[in-house]
Design an enzyme around this catalytic site. Structure first.
Site, short mmCIF file in Angstrom:
data_model
loop_
_atom_site.label_atom_id
_atom_site.label_comp_id
_atom_site.label_asym_id
_atom_site.label_seq_id
_atom_site.Cartn_x
_atom_site.Cartn_y
_atom_site.Cartn_z
N HIS A 72 0.84 -1.21 0.00
CA HIS A 72 0.00 0.00 0.00
C HIS A 72 0.87 1.25 0.00
O HIS A 72 1.72 1.40 0.87
CB HIS A 72 -0.91 0.03 1.24
N TYR A 200 -9.11 5.75 7.42
CA TYR A 200 -9.26 6.09 8.84
C TYR A 200 -10.25 7.26 8.91
O TYR A 200 -9.96 8.34 8.38
CB TYR A 200 -7.93 6.54 9.44
N PRO A 292 -4.45 0.42 18.71
CA PRO A 292 -4.17 -0.05 17.34
C PRO A 292 -4.24 1.04 16.27
O PRO A 292 -3.90 0.79 15.11
CB PRO A 292 -5.26 -1.10 17.09
N LYS A 296 0.86 -0.08 15.10
CA LYS A 296 2.26 -0.18 15.53
C LYS A 296 2.60 -1.39 16.40
O LYS A 296 3.78 -1.71 16.57
CB LYS A 296 2.65 1.09 16.31
N TYR A 384 3.99 6.58 10.10
CA TYR A 384 3.12 5.46 9.72
C TYR A 384 3.92 4.36 9.04
O TYR A 384 3.72 3.17 9.32
CB TYR A 384 1.98 5.95 8.83
P1 RFL Z 1 1.30 -11.94 21.69
O1 RFL Z 1 0.86 -12.01 20.28
O2 RFL Z 1 0.27 -11.55 22.70
O3 RFL Z 1 1.90 -13.36 22.07
C1 RFL Z 1 2.22 -13.70 23.40
C2 RFL Z 1 2.22 -15.21 23.54
O4 RFL Z 1 2.63 -15.53 24.88
C3 RFL Z 1 1.80 -16.55 25.40
N1 RFL Z 1 1.77 -16.47 26.86
C4 RFL Z 1 2.39 -17.34 27.68
N2 RFL Z 1 3.15 -18.41 27.43
C5 RFL Z 1 3.62 -19.09 28.49
N3 RFL Z 1 3.36 -18.75 29.80
C6 RFL Z 1 2.60 -17.69 30.08
N4 RFL Z 1 2.34 -17.36 31.35
C7 RFL Z 1 2.09 -16.91 29.00
N5 RFL Z 1 1.30 -15.83 28.93
C8 RFL Z 1 1.12 -15.57 27.63
C9 RFL Z 1 0.45 -16.29 24.75
O5 RFL Z 1 -0.34 -17.48 24.73
C10 RFL Z 1 0.85 -15.82 23.35
O6 RFL Z 1 0.89 -16.89 22.44
O7 RFL Z 1 2.52 -10.93 21.89
P2 RFL Z 1 3.72 -10.54 20.87
O8 RFL Z 1 4.34 -11.76 20.28
O9 RFL Z 1 4.55 -9.55 21.60
O10 RFL Z 1 2.99 -9.81 19.64
C11 RFL Z 1 2.35 -8.56 19.80
C12 RFL Z 1 1.21 -8.41 18.79
O11 RFL Z 1 0.39 -9.56 18.87
C13 RFL Z 1 0.39 -7.13 19.01
O12 RFL Z 1 1.22 -6.06 19.32
C14 RFL Z 1 -0.45 -6.75 17.77
O13 RFL Z 1 -1.41 -7.73 17.47
C15 RFL Z 1 -1.16 -5.40 17.99
N6 RFL Z 1 -2.05 -5.03 16.90
C16 RFL Z 1 -1.56 -4.44 15.73
N7 RFL Z 1 -0.24 -4.27 15.57
C17 RFL Z 1 0.27 -3.78 14.39
O14 RFL Z 1 1.50 -3.62 14.27
N8 RFL Z 1 -0.54 -3.42 13.33
C18 RFL Z 1 -1.90 -3.58 13.41
O15 RFL Z 1 -2.58 -3.34 12.42
C19 RFL Z 1 -2.46 -4.08 14.65
N9 RFL Z 1 -3.77 -4.25 14.79
C20 RFL Z 1 -3.43 -5.23 17.02
C21 RFL Z 1 -4.28 -4.83 15.94
C22 RFL Z 1 -3.98 -5.84 18.17
C23 RFL Z 1 -5.34 -6.05 18.25
N10 RFL Z 1 -5.81 -6.70 19.44
C24 RFL Z 1 -6.95 -7.51 19.56
C25 RFL Z 1 -5.01 -6.69 20.63
C26 RFL Z 1 -5.63 -5.03 16.01
C27 RFL Z 1 -6.18 -5.62 17.18
C28 RFL Z 1 -7.67 -5.76 17.19
C1 PHB Z 2 -6.19 -4.21 10.75
O1 PHB Z 2 -6.29 -4.44 9.54
O2 PHB Z 2 -6.50 -5.05 11.61
C2 PHB Z 2 -5.69 -2.89 11.20
C3 PHB Z 2 -5.23 -1.98 10.26
C4 PHB Z 2 -4.78 -0.73 10.67
C5 PHB Z 2 -4.81 -0.40 12.00
C6 PHB Z 2 -5.26 -1.31 12.95
C7 PHB Z 2 -5.72 -2.56 12.54
O3 PHB Z 2 -4.39 0.83 12.39
#
Ligand code: RFL
Ligand code: PHB
Length: 389
Positions: A72, A200, A292, A296, A384
């Site tokens: 993109h 957005y 989110p 980042k 971004y």
């Molecule tokens: P994770 O993915 O939470 O993985 C952690 C793992 O640790 C395990 N765990 C344990 N294992 C052993 N013993 C314990 N006591 C434990 N406790 C936990 C868990 O089971 C899990 O498997 O962390 P990690 O690897 O640091 O990754 C971080 C990302 O997942 C997170 O920052 C992103 O998903 C955030 N996020 C977004 N980030 C972006 O860069 N771009 C995006 O577009 C974006 N959109 C989002 C998002 C997060 C969202 N939610 C629901 C939080 C959109 C959403 C909706």
């Molecule tokens: C997504 O596609 O899940 C998404 C994209 C952009 C954002 C957050 C989430 O800023």
């Protein structure tokens, strides 16, 4: 059992770190408290910075991302019933890639299996020990039997509710936090996206985001109340609300259909300092959370992995402790800039409980300035697409 690095958590940060270490001959074991299918069932991030893409390439898992990911070159900001494009590539020379976290996790898990590296799923009571000494170890229970893994380093990649940050003496860690008075209701549907780039939207009824996973699969979000429950939001109500918050031309592009995932996430900023305690390092969501809005979270997890991997590689392959000693400082300097950017994007795009007519106009004036000032647009674009490592 003995290994060089025990990684707690099999999310993107743990898997990426494990793969980079493994391909440099540094042995590691990953422990996760849940199973592989549960991890792959979580719908999360979708937007990757170039630095994240480069790291996935370095880890040898870029093939499907390059074949199926969508490059993109811009995003749109919607306000006052109009769409305004920010030309990310024209302003920075870089682009972002839309490729789901679920797919990245899949690719990394497959590669790990191929590489013969050990992952222990459904490990209960994982606990890091003695990380303030040169001989740390980790204990866990599996199928009712207690185990111990001796190691040189522990990487706490266990997300915001993990055990690693909790295991640190609480008087050695300082936390910074902001909770936002709203959440995001997200849905996934097998329908073509409203536009070929992300939108957005700032609207008096609240924020909305049009995103995607592919040319056939859309990801949409609307700002919702923290009291809302999933049951309150039928698909019909969601589609109606989404379209009301978009300019006419974007609303007309929305194809509706049954959702196959629907969830509510609260929005929070959180940072724990430092990110390193002797031989235990915190990585990704274990150390920080961003709302989110700036896309980042996953990208910050990747940049943390970059700094920690460089440090561990220096330790093992060059016998230098300089990189590992500097991990927390280097990572936090980038983390705080992303925390600032995510907070700012959230502030300018959402409706807060005290946003009155004056506040709405101020937001619109700021957005109008952003899309018409080359300097302001370039600042948004630079953040971004991702600041340099
Ligand atoms: P994770 O993915 O939470 O993985 C952690 C793992 O640790 C395990 N765990 C344990 N294992 C052993 N013993 C314990 N006591 C434990 N406790 C936990 C868990 O089971 C899990 O498997 O962390 P990690 O690897 O640091 O990754 C971080 C990302 O997942 C997170 O920052 C992103 O998903 C955030 N996020 C977004 N980030 C972006 O860069 N771009 C995006 O577009 C974006 N959109 C989002 C998002 C997060 C969202 N939610 C629901 C939080 C959109 C959403 C909706
Ligand atoms: C997504 O596609 O899940 C998404 C994209 C952009 C954002 C957050 C989430 O800023």
């Amino acid at each position: 059992m003995r290994t060089q690095v025990v990684i707690i958590g099999s999310g993107p940060s743990g898997l990426l770190l494990g793969q980079l270490l493994g391909s440099n001959g540094i042995d590691n074991v990953i422990l996760d408290r849940v199973g592989r299918d549960y991890i792959l069932g979580r719908v999360r991030a979708g937007v990757l910075e170039q630095g994240t893409v480069d790291m996935l390439d370095e880890a040898g898992v870029g093939r499907r991302m390059h074949a199926e990911g969508l490059p993109h070159e811009g995003i749109s900001l919607a306000f006052d019933n109009r769409l305004h494009r920010i030309d990310l590539t024209g302003l920075t020379g870089k682009h972002v890639t839309v490729y789901g976290q679920t797919e990245i996790t899949h690719d990394l898990m497959d590669k790990r299996d191929e590489s013969g590296l050990t992952t222990i799923y459904k490990a209960a009571n994982v606990q890091p020990h003695d990380f303030d000494t040169d001989a740390p170890y980790v204990t866990y229970d599996k199928d009712g039997i207690s185990h111990r893994i001796d190691c040189d380093f522990i990487a706490g990649c266990d997300g915001s509710h993990g055990v690693s940050r909790q295991a640190v003496p609480q008087d050695t860690v300082r936390t910074y936090e902001r909770s936002y008075p709203f959440g995001w209701l997200g849905i996934m549907a097998e329908v073509p996206p409203a536009d070929h780039e992300l939108i957005y939207a700032n609207h008096p009824r609240g924020f909305a985001l049009c995103s995607m996973r592919s040319e056939h699969r859309s990801r949409y979000y609307v700002q919702c109340s923290l009291d809302d429950r999933i049951e309150d939001w039928s698909d019909e109500r969601f589609w109606d609300e989404l379209r009301r918050r978009l300019p006419k031309e974007a609303a007309e592009g929305v194809t509706t259909g049954p959702s196959f995932e629907k969830s509510i996430a609260p929005l929070r900023s959180f940072v724990a300092e430092p990110m390193q305690f002797g031989r235990l390092s915190l990585v990704g969501d274990a150390a920080h959370i961003v709302p989110p809005t700036g896309a980042k979270g996953l990208n910050l997890a990747a940049s943390d992995v970059h700094y920690l991997f460089e440090g561990l590689r220096g330790h093992y392959l060059e016998k230098s402790s300089a990189g590992i000693d500097a991990y927390s400082l280097k990572a936090l300097s980038r983390v705080w800039k992303a925390v600032r950017f995510s907070w700012w994007m959230t502030t300018v795009l959402h409706r807060f409980p005290d946003t009155d007519a004056f506040g709405q106009r101020i937001q619109e004036a700021e957005l109008d300035y952003l899309v018409h000032s080359q300097a302001a647009a370039a600042s948004l674009a630079e953040n971004y697409v991702g600041l340099p490592y």
